[in-house]
Design a protein around this motif. Structure first.
Motif, PDB file in Angstrom:
ATOM      1  N   LEU A  13       6.354  -3.110  -2.009  1.00 26.14           N
ATOM      2  CA  LEU A  13       5.142  -2.161  -2.234  1.00 26.14           C
ATOM      3  C   LEU A  13       5.499  -1.020  -2.845  1.00 26.14           C
ATOM      4  O   LEU A  13       4.785  -0.290  -3.821  1.00 26.14           O
ATOM      5  CB  LEU A  13       4.485  -1.931  -0.951  1.00 26.14           C
ATOM      6  CG  LEU A  13       3.805  -3.174  -0.277  1.00 26.14           C
ATOM      7  CD1 LEU A  13       3.308  -2.660   1.267  1.00 26.14           C
ATOM      8  CD2 LEU A  13       2.958  -3.950  -0.861  1.00 26.14           C
ATOM      9  N   THR A  14       6.617  -0.328  -2.478  1.00 23.72           N
ATOM     10  CA  THR A  14       7.145   1.039  -3.140  1.00 23.72           C
ATOM     11  C   THR A  14       7.225   0.523  -4.520  1.00 23.72           C
ATOM     12  O   THR A  14       7.103   1.497  -5.401  1.00 23.72           O
ATOM     13  CB  THR A  14       8.165   1.705  -2.354  1.00 23.72           C
ATOM     14  OG1 THR A  14       7.652   1.647  -0.952  1.00 23.72           O
ATOM     15  CG2 THR A  14       8.859   2.746  -3.035  1.00 23.72           C
ATOM     16  N   LEU A  52       4.365   0.341  -6.624  1.00 23.75           N
ATOM     17  CA  LEU A  52       3.583   1.321  -6.622  1.00 23.75           C
ATOM     18  C   LEU A  52       4.216   2.378  -7.798  1.00 23.75           C
ATOM     19  O   LEU A  52       3.775   3.027  -8.589  1.00 23.75           O
ATOM     20  CB  LEU A  52       3.477   2.139  -5.686  1.00 23.75           C
ATOM     21  CG  LEU A  52       2.247   1.648  -4.381  1.00 23.75           C
ATOM     22  CD1 LEU A  52       2.460   2.410  -3.340  1.00 23.75           C
ATOM     23  CD2 LEU A  52       0.958   1.766  -5.061  1.00 23.75           C
ATOM     24  N   GLY A  83      -3.318   1.638  -5.994  1.00 23.34           N
ATOM     25  CA  GLY A  83      -3.422   1.694  -4.350  1.00 23.34           C
ATOM     26  C   GLY A  83      -3.994   0.512  -3.932  1.00 23.34           C
ATOM     27  O   GLY A  83      -3.867  -0.151  -3.096  1.00 23.34           O
ATOM     28  N   ALA A 102      -2.299  -2.563  -4.672  1.00 20.13           N
ATOM     29  CA  ALA A 102      -1.129  -2.686  -3.551  1.00 20.13           C
ATOM     30  C   ALA A 102      -1.608  -3.285  -2.235  1.00 20.13           C
ATOM     31  O   ALA A 102      -0.878  -3.684  -1.530  1.00 20.13           O
ATOM     32  CB  ALA A 102      -0.295  -1.368  -3.444  1.00 20.13           C
ATOM     33  N   THR A 103      -2.767  -2.750  -1.950  1.00 24.27           N
ATOM     34  CA  THR A 103      -3.196  -3.252  -0.734  1.00 24.27           C
ATOM     35  C   THR A 103      -3.421  -4.550  -0.649  1.00 24.27           C
ATOM     36  O   THR A 103      -3.373  -5.253   0.254  1.00 24.27           O
ATOM     37  CB  THR A 103      -4.718  -2.435  -0.509  1.00 24.27           C
ATOM     38  OG1 THR A 103      -4.318  -0.816  -0.523  1.00 24.27           O
ATOM     39  CG2 THR A 103      -5.315  -2.766   0.802  1.00 24.27           C
ATOM     40  N   ALA A 133      -0.317  -6.211  -0.173  1.00 25.76           N
ATOM     41  CA  ALA A 133       0.295  -6.211   1.093  1.00 25.76           C
ATOM     42  C   ALA A 133      -0.437  -7.263   2.251  1.00 25.76           C
ATOM     43  O   ALA A 133       0.237  -7.747   2.985  1.00 25.76           O
ATOM     44  CB  ALA A 133       0.097  -4.483   1.713  1.00 25.76           C
ATOM     45  N   CYS A 181      -3.016  -2.176   5.653  1.00 23.93           N
ATOM     46  CA  CYS A 181      -2.679  -2.179   4.527  1.00 23.93           C
ATOM     47  C   CYS A 181      -2.947  -0.929   3.468  1.00 23.93           C
ATOM     48  O   CYS A 181      -2.270  -0.521   2.818  1.00 23.93           O
ATOM     49  CB  CYS A 181      -2.847  -3.498   3.705  1.00 23.93           C
ATOM     50  SG  CYS A 181      -2.325  -5.101   4.737  1.00 23.93           S
ATOM     51  N   THR A 187      -0.326   1.682   1.561  1.00 21.48           N
ATOM     52  CA  THR A 187      -0.324   1.775   0.154  1.00 21.48           C
ATOM     53  C   THR A 187      -0.944   2.949  -0.523  1.00 21.48           C
ATOM     54  O   THR A 187      -1.020   2.846  -1.548  1.00 21.48           O
ATOM     55  CB  THR A 187      -0.589   0.602  -0.303  1.00 21.48           C
ATOM     56  OG1 THR A 187      -2.077   0.389   0.165  1.00 21.48           O
ATOM     57  CG2 THR A 187       0.063  -0.609   0.127  1.00 21.48           C
ATOM     58  N   ARG A 242       8.653   5.051   1.165  1.00 24.11           N
ATOM     59  CA  ARG A 242       8.230   5.352  -0.163  1.00 24.11           C
ATOM     60  C   ARG A 242       8.667   6.672  -0.634  1.00 24.11           C
ATOM     61  O   ARG A 242       9.089   6.797  -1.567  1.00 24.11           O
ATOM     62  CB  ARG A 242       6.573   5.043  -0.019  1.00 24.11           C
ATOM     63  CG  ARG A 242       6.116   5.168  -1.513  1.00 24.11           C
ATOM     64  CD  ARG A 242       4.816   4.915  -1.556  1.00 24.11           C
ATOM     65  NE  ARG A 242       3.806   5.953  -1.181  1.00 24.11           N
ATOM     66  CZ  ARG A 242       2.515   5.689  -1.069  1.00 24.11           C
ATOM     67  NH1 ARG A 242       2.010   4.708  -1.221  1.00 24.11           N
ATOM     68  NH2 ARG A 242       1.830   6.715  -0.592  1.00 24.11           N
TER      69      ARG A 242
END
Length: 406
Positions: free
Chosen positions: A133-134, A137, A324, A327-328, A331, A342, A346, A375
Protein backbone atom coordinates in the motif's frame (compact mmCIF):
# COMPACT_ATOMS: atom_id res chain seq x y z
CA UNK A 1 15.21 30.10 2.73
CA UNK A 2 17.17 33.31 2.81
CA UNK A 3 17.04 33.45 -0.96
CA UNK A 4 13.27 33.58 -0.93
CA UNK A 5 12.88 35.97 2.01
CA UNK A 6 12.67 39.19 -0.03
CA UNK A 7 9.95 37.75 -2.28
CA UNK A 8 7.95 36.52 0.67
CA UNK A 9 8.28 39.79 2.52
CA UNK A 10 7.22 41.90 -0.43
CA UNK A 11 4.30 39.56 -1.16
CA UNK A 12 3.18 39.86 2.42
CA UNK A 13 3.36 43.62 2.30
CA UNK A 14 1.13 43.70 -0.76
CA UNK A 15 -1.31 41.05 0.46
CA UNK A 16 -1.77 42.11 4.05
CA UNK A 17 -0.35 45.65 4.27
CA UNK A 18 2.15 44.62 6.91
CA UNK A 19 5.70 45.90 7.35
CA UNK A 20 8.41 43.35 8.12
CA UNK A 21 11.81 45.14 7.98
CA UNK A 22 11.75 46.28 11.63
CA UNK A 23 11.98 42.62 12.68
CA UNK A 24 15.14 42.14 10.62
CA UNK A 25 16.71 45.28 12.10
CA UNK A 26 16.20 43.91 15.62
CA UNK A 27 18.05 40.69 14.75
CA UNK A 28 21.10 42.58 13.49
CA UNK A 29 21.51 44.87 16.50
CA UNK A 30 21.75 42.34 19.31
CA UNK A 31 21.21 38.68 18.39
CA UNK A 32 21.08 37.42 21.99
CA UNK A 33 18.44 39.97 23.02
CA UNK A 34 16.50 39.28 19.84
CA UNK A 35 16.47 35.52 20.46
CA UNK A 36 15.26 36.06 24.00
CA UNK A 37 12.50 38.40 22.83
CA UNK A 38 11.52 35.96 20.11
CA UNK A 39 11.30 33.12 22.64
CA UNK A 40 9.09 35.24 24.92
CA UNK A 41 6.82 36.16 22.00
CA UNK A 42 6.56 32.52 20.93
CA UNK A 43 5.68 31.54 24.49
CA UNK A 44 3.04 34.27 24.69
CA UNK A 45 1.52 33.20 21.38
CA UNK A 46 1.49 29.52 22.36
CA UNK A 47 -0.13 30.36 25.71
CA UNK A 48 -2.83 32.40 23.97
CA UNK A 49 -3.43 29.56 21.50
CA UNK A 50 -3.80 26.97 24.27
CA UNK A 51 -6.15 29.19 26.29
CA UNK A 52 -8.27 29.82 23.19
CA UNK A 53 -8.20 26.15 22.08
CA UNK A 54 -9.86 24.96 25.30
CA UNK A 55 -13.26 26.69 24.82
CA UNK A 56 -13.19 25.84 21.10
CA UNK A 57 -12.56 22.20 21.98
CA UNK A 58 -15.39 22.13 24.52
CA UNK A 59 -17.76 23.79 22.05
CA UNK A 60 -16.96 21.33 19.25
CA UNK A 61 -17.18 18.43 21.69
CA UNK A 62 -20.62 19.68 22.72
CA UNK A 63 -21.68 19.61 19.05
CA UNK A 64 -20.79 15.92 18.83
CA UNK A 65 -17.44 16.23 17.06
CA UNK A 66 -16.19 13.51 19.40
CA UNK A 67 -12.56 13.11 20.41
CA UNK A 68 -11.29 14.88 17.30
CA UNK A 69 -12.85 18.12 18.59
CA UNK A 70 -9.65 19.03 20.43
CA UNK A 71 -7.56 18.90 17.26
CA UNK A 72 -10.03 21.19 15.48
CA UNK A 73 -10.15 23.45 18.51
CA UNK A 74 -6.38 23.81 18.16
CA UNK A 75 -6.62 24.43 14.40
CA UNK A 76 -9.13 27.26 14.88
CA UNK A 77 -7.12 28.71 17.76
CA UNK A 78 -3.78 28.63 15.91
CA UNK A 79 -5.21 30.26 12.81
CA UNK A 80 -7.06 32.93 14.82
CA UNK A 81 -4.06 33.91 16.97
CA UNK A 82 -1.70 34.05 13.98
CA UNK A 83 -4.07 36.21 11.98
CA UNK A 84 -4.59 38.51 14.96
CA UNK A 85 -0.81 38.85 15.38
CA UNK A 86 -0.42 39.72 11.70
CA UNK A 87 -3.32 42.14 11.33
CA UNK A 88 -3.57 43.80 14.75
CA UNK A 89 0.01 43.75 16.05
CA UNK A 90 1.99 43.87 12.76
CA UNK A 91 3.92 40.81 13.94
CA UNK A 92 4.59 37.86 11.63
CA UNK A 93 5.31 34.78 13.77
CA UNK A 94 6.50 31.50 12.32
CA UNK A 95 4.86 28.12 13.06
CA UNK A 96 6.22 26.74 16.32
CA UNK A 97 8.07 23.54 15.40
CA UNK A 98 8.97 22.87 19.04
CA UNK A 99 5.30 22.90 20.01
CA UNK A 100 4.55 20.40 17.24
CA UNK A 101 7.37 18.13 18.42
CA UNK A 102 6.02 18.21 21.97
CA UNK A 103 2.53 17.48 20.66
CA UNK A 104 3.82 14.56 18.60
CA UNK A 105 5.68 13.22 21.62
CA UNK A 106 2.60 13.39 23.86
CA UNK A 107 0.44 11.78 21.18
CA UNK A 108 3.10 9.12 20.63
CA UNK A 109 3.08 8.24 24.34
CA UNK A 110 -0.72 8.08 24.35
CA UNK A 111 -0.90 5.87 21.29
CA UNK A 112 2.01 3.71 22.45
CA UNK A 113 0.46 2.91 25.82
CA UNK A 114 -2.84 2.07 24.11
CA UNK A 115 -0.97 -0.37 21.83
CA UNK A 116 1.06 -1.98 24.62
CA UNK A 117 -0.96 -5.18 24.48
CA UNK A 118 -1.30 -5.37 20.69
CA UNK A 119 -1.01 -8.73 18.99
CA UNK A 120 2.39 -8.40 17.31
CA UNK A 121 1.91 -11.63 15.37
CA UNK A 122 -1.13 -10.26 13.55
CA UNK A 123 0.61 -6.95 12.91
CA UNK A 124 3.79 -8.57 11.54
CA UNK A 125 1.67 -10.70 9.20
CA UNK A 126 0.30 -7.51 7.68
CA UNK A 127 3.70 -5.91 6.95
CA UNK A 128 3.79 -7.06 3.28
CA UNK A 129 0.37 -5.46 2.79
CA UNK A 130 1.55 -2.24 4.44
CA UNK A 131 4.59 -2.15 2.15
CA UNK A 132 2.44 -2.76 -0.94
CA UNK A 133 0.00 0.00 0.00
CA UNK A 134 2.87 2.37 0.77
CA UNK A 135 4.49 1.76 -2.63
CA UNK A 136 1.14 2.32 -4.32
CA UNK A 137 0.66 5.64 -2.51
CA UNK A 138 4.24 6.72 -3.28
CA UNK A 139 3.78 6.04 -7.00
CA UNK A 140 0.47 7.91 -6.93
CA UNK A 141 2.13 10.78 -5.06
CA UNK A 142 4.85 11.05 -7.69
CA UNK A 143 2.29 11.13 -10.52
CA UNK A 144 0.17 13.72 -8.68
CA UNK A 145 3.25 15.85 -8.04
CA UNK A 146 4.14 15.78 -11.74
CA UNK A 147 0.59 16.66 -12.81
CA UNK A 148 0.43 19.46 -10.24
CA UNK A 149 3.74 20.90 -11.45
CA UNK A 150 2.46 20.96 -15.06
CA UNK A 151 -0.84 22.57 -14.09
CA UNK A 152 0.55 25.21 -11.74
CA UNK A 153 3.79 25.84 -13.68
CA UNK A 154 5.72 25.03 -10.49
CA UNK A 155 9.11 23.32 -10.45
CA UNK A 156 9.00 19.58 -9.84
CA UNK A 157 10.68 19.58 -6.43
CA UNK A 158 8.26 22.14 -4.99
CA UNK A 159 5.31 20.22 -6.45
CA UNK A 160 6.55 16.93 -5.00
CA UNK A 161 7.10 18.40 -1.54
CA UNK A 162 3.62 19.92 -1.66
CA UNK A 163 1.80 16.73 -2.67
CA UNK A 164 3.63 13.85 -0.94
CA UNK A 165 1.80 12.95 2.32
CA UNK A 166 4.81 13.45 4.56
CA UNK A 167 3.62 16.07 7.06
CA UNK A 168 3.28 19.85 7.00
CA UNK A 169 6.31 20.71 9.11
CA UNK A 170 8.73 18.21 7.55
CA UNK A 171 7.96 19.10 3.93
CA UNK A 172 7.98 22.85 4.63
CA UNK A 173 11.37 22.55 6.34
CA UNK A 174 12.80 20.65 3.35
CA UNK A 175 11.41 23.28 1.00
CA UNK A 176 13.16 25.96 3.05
CA UNK A 177 16.46 24.04 2.94
CA UNK A 178 16.36 23.94 -0.89
CA UNK A 179 15.14 27.53 -1.36
CA UNK A 180 11.76 26.45 -2.71
CA UNK A 181 8.33 28.03 -2.23
CA UNK A 182 7.74 27.26 1.46
CA UNK A 183 4.37 28.98 1.68
CA UNK A 184 2.99 27.05 -1.30
CA UNK A 185 4.21 23.73 0.13
CA UNK A 186 2.68 24.55 3.51
CA UNK A 187 -0.61 25.60 1.89
CA UNK A 188 -1.11 22.31 0.01
CA UNK A 189 0.08 20.17 2.93
CA UNK A 190 -2.13 21.97 5.46
CA UNK A 191 -5.13 21.73 3.12
CA UNK A 192 -4.58 17.99 2.71
CA UNK A 193 -4.12 17.20 6.41
CA UNK A 194 -7.08 19.35 7.44
CA UNK A 195 -9.32 17.77 4.80
CA UNK A 196 -8.43 14.21 5.83
CA UNK A 197 -8.76 14.87 9.56
CA UNK A 198 -12.17 16.48 8.97
CA UNK A 199 -13.58 13.99 6.46
CA UNK A 200 -12.76 10.68 8.13
CA UNK A 201 -14.62 11.34 11.44
CA UNK A 202 -17.48 12.79 9.38
CA UNK A 203 -17.69 9.63 7.27
CA UNK A 204 -17.37 7.41 10.34
CA UNK A 205 -20.15 9.27 12.14
CA UNK A 206 -22.40 9.12 9.07
CA UNK A 207 -21.96 5.35 8.98
CA UNK A 208 -22.67 4.90 12.71
CA UNK A 209 -18.99 4.58 13.71
CA UNK A 210 -19.22 7.17 16.48
CA UNK A 211 -16.24 8.77 18.18
CA UNK A 212 -15.24 7.48 21.55
CA UNK A 213 -13.91 10.02 24.02
CA UNK A 214 -13.29 9.48 27.71
CA UNK A 215 -15.12 11.73 30.16
CA UNK A 216 -13.54 15.01 31.10
CA UNK A 217 -12.93 13.90 34.67
CA UNK A 218 -10.59 10.95 35.30
CA UNK A 219 -9.38 9.17 38.38
CA UNK A 220 -5.81 9.60 39.59
CA UNK A 221 -4.08 6.36 40.46
CA UNK A 222 -1.28 6.05 42.98
CA UNK A 223 2.17 6.80 41.58
CA UNK A 224 0.59 8.14 38.37
CA UNK A 225 2.38 11.49 38.64
CA UNK A 226 5.75 9.83 39.25
CA UNK A 227 5.19 7.44 36.34
CA UNK A 228 4.17 10.35 34.13
CA UNK A 229 7.40 12.20 34.92
CA UNK A 230 9.37 9.01 34.28
CA UNK A 231 7.80 8.34 30.89
CA UNK A 232 8.25 11.99 29.86
CA UNK A 233 11.94 11.94 30.79
CA UNK A 234 12.54 8.62 29.00
CA UNK A 235 10.64 9.84 25.94
CA UNK A 236 12.62 13.08 25.81
CA UNK A 237 15.88 11.12 25.96
CA UNK A 238 14.62 8.68 23.30
CA UNK A 239 13.62 11.56 21.02
CA UNK A 240 17.06 13.15 21.43
CA UNK A 241 18.80 9.89 20.51
CA UNK A 242 16.41 9.31 17.58
CA UNK A 243 17.22 12.78 16.24
CA UNK A 244 20.93 12.06 16.43
CA UNK A 245 20.34 8.84 14.48
CA UNK A 246 18.25 10.73 11.88
CA UNK A 247 15.16 8.63 12.60
CA UNK A 248 12.16 9.87 10.57
CA UNK A 249 9.61 11.84 12.61
CA UNK A 250 11.74 11.24 15.70
CA UNK A 251 9.40 12.87 18.30
CA UNK A 252 6.47 10.68 17.30
CA UNK A 253 8.31 7.46 16.47
CA UNK A 254 10.56 7.40 19.55
CA UNK A 255 7.80 8.28 22.02
CA UNK A 256 5.53 5.68 20.38
CA UNK A 257 8.08 2.95 21.06
CA UNK A 258 8.59 4.21 24.62
CA UNK A 259 4.84 4.15 25.24
CA UNK A 260 4.53 0.61 23.91
CA UNK A 261 7.45 -0.70 25.99
CA UNK A 262 6.83 1.27 29.20
CA UNK A 263 4.26 -0.95 30.94
CA UNK A 264 5.80 -4.31 29.89
CA UNK A 265 9.25 -3.27 31.12
CA UNK A 266 7.86 -1.95 34.41
CA UNK A 267 5.95 -5.18 35.08
CA UNK A 268 9.03 -7.21 34.17
CA UNK A 269 10.96 -5.66 37.09
CA UNK A 270 10.93 -7.87 40.22
CA UNK A 271 10.03 -5.08 42.65
CA UNK A 272 7.04 -3.81 40.63
CA UNK A 273 3.61 -5.36 41.07
CA UNK A 274 1.07 -5.17 38.22
CA UNK A 275 1.24 -1.54 37.10
CA UNK A 276 -0.80 -0.43 34.09
CA UNK A 277 0.05 3.18 33.39
CA UNK A 278 -2.06 5.29 31.04
CA UNK A 279 -1.34 9.00 30.50
CA UNK A 280 -3.74 11.37 32.27
CA UNK A 281 -6.51 12.87 30.18
CA UNK A 282 -4.86 16.29 30.29
CA UNK A 283 -1.80 14.86 28.50
CA UNK A 284 -3.98 13.34 25.79
CA UNK A 285 -5.89 16.58 25.25
CA UNK A 286 -2.75 18.71 25.33
CA UNK A 287 -1.10 16.57 22.67
CA UNK A 288 -4.16 16.81 20.44
CA UNK A 289 -4.45 20.57 20.86
CA UNK A 290 -0.75 21.12 20.11
CA UNK A 291 -1.02 19.12 16.88
CA UNK A 292 -4.08 21.14 15.91
CA UNK A 293 -2.47 24.45 16.84
CA UNK A 294 0.55 23.85 14.61
CA UNK A 295 -1.71 23.01 11.66
CA UNK A 296 -3.75 26.15 12.36
CA UNK A 297 -0.57 28.22 12.47
CA UNK A 298 0.23 27.24 8.89
CA UNK A 299 -3.24 28.41 7.90
CA UNK A 300 -2.82 31.68 9.78
CA UNK A 301 0.64 32.27 8.33
CA UNK A 302 -0.51 32.24 4.70
CA UNK A 303 -0.12 35.36 2.61
CA UNK A 304 -2.78 36.14 0.03
CA UNK A 305 -2.59 33.64 -2.83
CA UNK A 306 -4.14 34.14 -6.28
CA UNK A 307 -7.37 32.26 -6.84
CA UNK A 308 -5.69 30.14 -9.49
CA UNK A 309 -3.02 28.98 -7.04
CA UNK A 310 -5.64 27.99 -4.48
CA UNK A 311 -7.62 26.23 -7.20
CA UNK A 312 -4.62 24.16 -8.27
CA UNK A 313 -3.91 23.32 -4.62
CA UNK A 314 -7.48 22.08 -4.19
CA UNK A 315 -7.14 19.98 -7.37
CA UNK A 316 -3.92 18.36 -6.11
CA UNK A 317 -5.51 17.61 -2.73
CA UNK A 318 -8.56 16.12 -4.47
CA UNK A 319 -6.26 13.87 -6.52
CA UNK A 320 -4.44 12.81 -3.34
CA UNK A 321 -7.74 11.98 -1.64
CA UNK A 322 -8.79 10.00 -4.72
CA UNK A 323 -5.52 8.07 -4.52
CA UNK A 324 -6.29 7.33 -0.86
CA UNK A 325 -9.72 5.98 -1.84
CA UNK A 326 -8.10 3.79 -4.51
CA UNK A 327 -5.63 2.51 -1.91
CA UNK A 328 -8.55 1.78 0.41
CA UNK A 329 -10.22 -0.35 -2.26
CA UNK A 330 -6.91 -2.14 -2.85
CA UNK A 331 -6.53 -2.82 0.87
CA UNK A 332 -10.02 -4.26 1.02
CA UNK A 333 -9.07 -6.71 -1.74
CA UNK A 334 -5.79 -7.71 -0.09
CA UNK A 335 -7.03 -8.08 3.50
CA UNK A 336 -10.04 -9.05 5.57
CA UNK A 337 -10.15 -5.67 7.33
CA UNK A 338 -13.37 -3.69 7.35
CA UNK A 339 -13.61 -0.61 5.13
CA UNK A 340 -13.03 1.90 7.93
CA UNK A 341 -9.78 0.20 8.97
CA UNK A 342 -8.63 0.20 5.35
CA UNK A 343 -9.56 3.88 5.05
CA UNK A 344 -7.61 4.79 8.19
CA UNK A 345 -4.55 2.77 7.12
CA UNK A 346 -4.40 4.38 3.67
CA UNK A 347 -5.57 7.90 4.59
CA UNK A 348 -3.10 10.46 3.15
CA UNK A 349 -2.85 12.55 6.29
CA UNK A 350 -0.20 13.16 8.90
CA UNK A 351 0.63 9.87 10.64
CA UNK A 352 0.15 11.23 14.15
CA UNK A 353 -3.16 12.87 13.26
CA UNK A 354 -4.64 9.80 11.53
CA UNK A 355 -3.58 7.39 14.27
CA UNK A 356 -5.10 9.79 16.76
CA UNK A 357 -8.34 9.72 14.76
CA UNK A 358 -8.29 5.90 14.96
CA UNK A 359 -7.73 6.16 18.71
CA UNK A 360 -10.66 8.52 19.21
CA UNK A 361 -12.82 6.23 17.06
CA UNK A 362 -11.50 3.26 19.06
CA UNK A 363 -11.09 1.34 15.83
CA UNK A 364 -8.21 -1.14 15.27
CA UNK A 365 -5.59 1.30 16.55
CA UNK A 366 -2.75 -1.25 16.41
CA UNK A 367 -3.31 -2.00 12.71
CA UNK A 368 -3.61 1.67 11.79
CA UNK A 369 -0.48 2.49 13.83
CA UNK A 370 1.56 -0.25 12.15
CA UNK A 371 0.43 0.82 8.68
CA UNK A 372 1.34 4.46 9.21
CA UNK A 373 4.66 3.67 10.88
CA UNK A 374 5.66 1.56 7.86
CA UNK A 375 4.58 4.34 5.51
CA UNK A 376 6.36 6.98 7.59
CA UNK A 377 9.62 5.04 7.43
CA UNK A 378 9.25 4.37 3.70
CA UNK A 379 8.48 7.99 2.78
CA UNK A 380 11.41 9.34 4.77
CA UNK A 381 13.71 6.62 3.44
CA UNK A 382 12.84 7.30 -0.21
CA UNK A 383 12.74 11.07 0.24
CA UNK A 384 16.48 11.68 -0.45
CA UNK A 385 16.20 9.68 -3.69
CA UNK A 386 13.07 11.60 -4.70
CA UNK A 387 14.70 14.94 -3.96
CA UNK A 388 17.77 13.98 -6.03
CA UNK A 389 15.65 12.85 -8.99
CA UNK A 390 13.33 15.84 -8.98
CA UNK A 391 16.24 18.29 -8.65
CA UNK A 392 17.89 16.51 -11.57
CA UNK A 393 14.74 16.87 -13.68
CA UNK A 394 14.44 20.54 -12.66
CA UNK A 395 18.04 21.19 -13.75
CA UNK A 396 17.42 19.48 -17.09
CA UNK A 397 14.34 21.60 -17.72
CA UNK A 398 16.29 24.72 -16.79
CA UNK A 399 18.99 23.86 -19.32
CA UNK A 400 16.42 23.23 -22.04
CA UNK A 401 14.76 26.59 -21.37
CA UNK A 402 18.17 28.32 -21.48
CA UNK A 403 19.04 26.67 -24.79
CA UNK A 404 15.64 27.52 -26.27
CA UNK A 405 16.09 31.18 -25.29
CA UNK A 406 19.54 31.28 -26.93
Amino acid sequence: MRGEAPTYASHTVVGTSLVVPHQEDSTTTNPSVSQQQQFIKQLQILSAELVLAIPFGFALFHFNFGGIAWIFGGIISGAAVFQTSRVVYNYLPKPNRTAREIGMMLVGITIGTSNAHANLANISAGVPVFVCLTLFLLVCGGCIGYIYSRLSKTNLLTAMLATVPGGVGVMSAIAADYNKNVTLVALVQALRVTSVVFLIPLIARATNHTSVQPPISSTVESYSFELLLLVLVISTLAVYIAKLLKVPAAPFFASLLVGMAFNPILNWLPFVDDISFTPPLVIKLLGQMLLGITIGEYWGEKPTFPKRTIGYAIISVAMTLAAGVAATLLAMQLTSWDWLTCLLVTAPGGSAEIILVALTLDHNVEIVTAGHVVRLIAINSFLPIWIFLFRHFDNQEGRRETLSIK
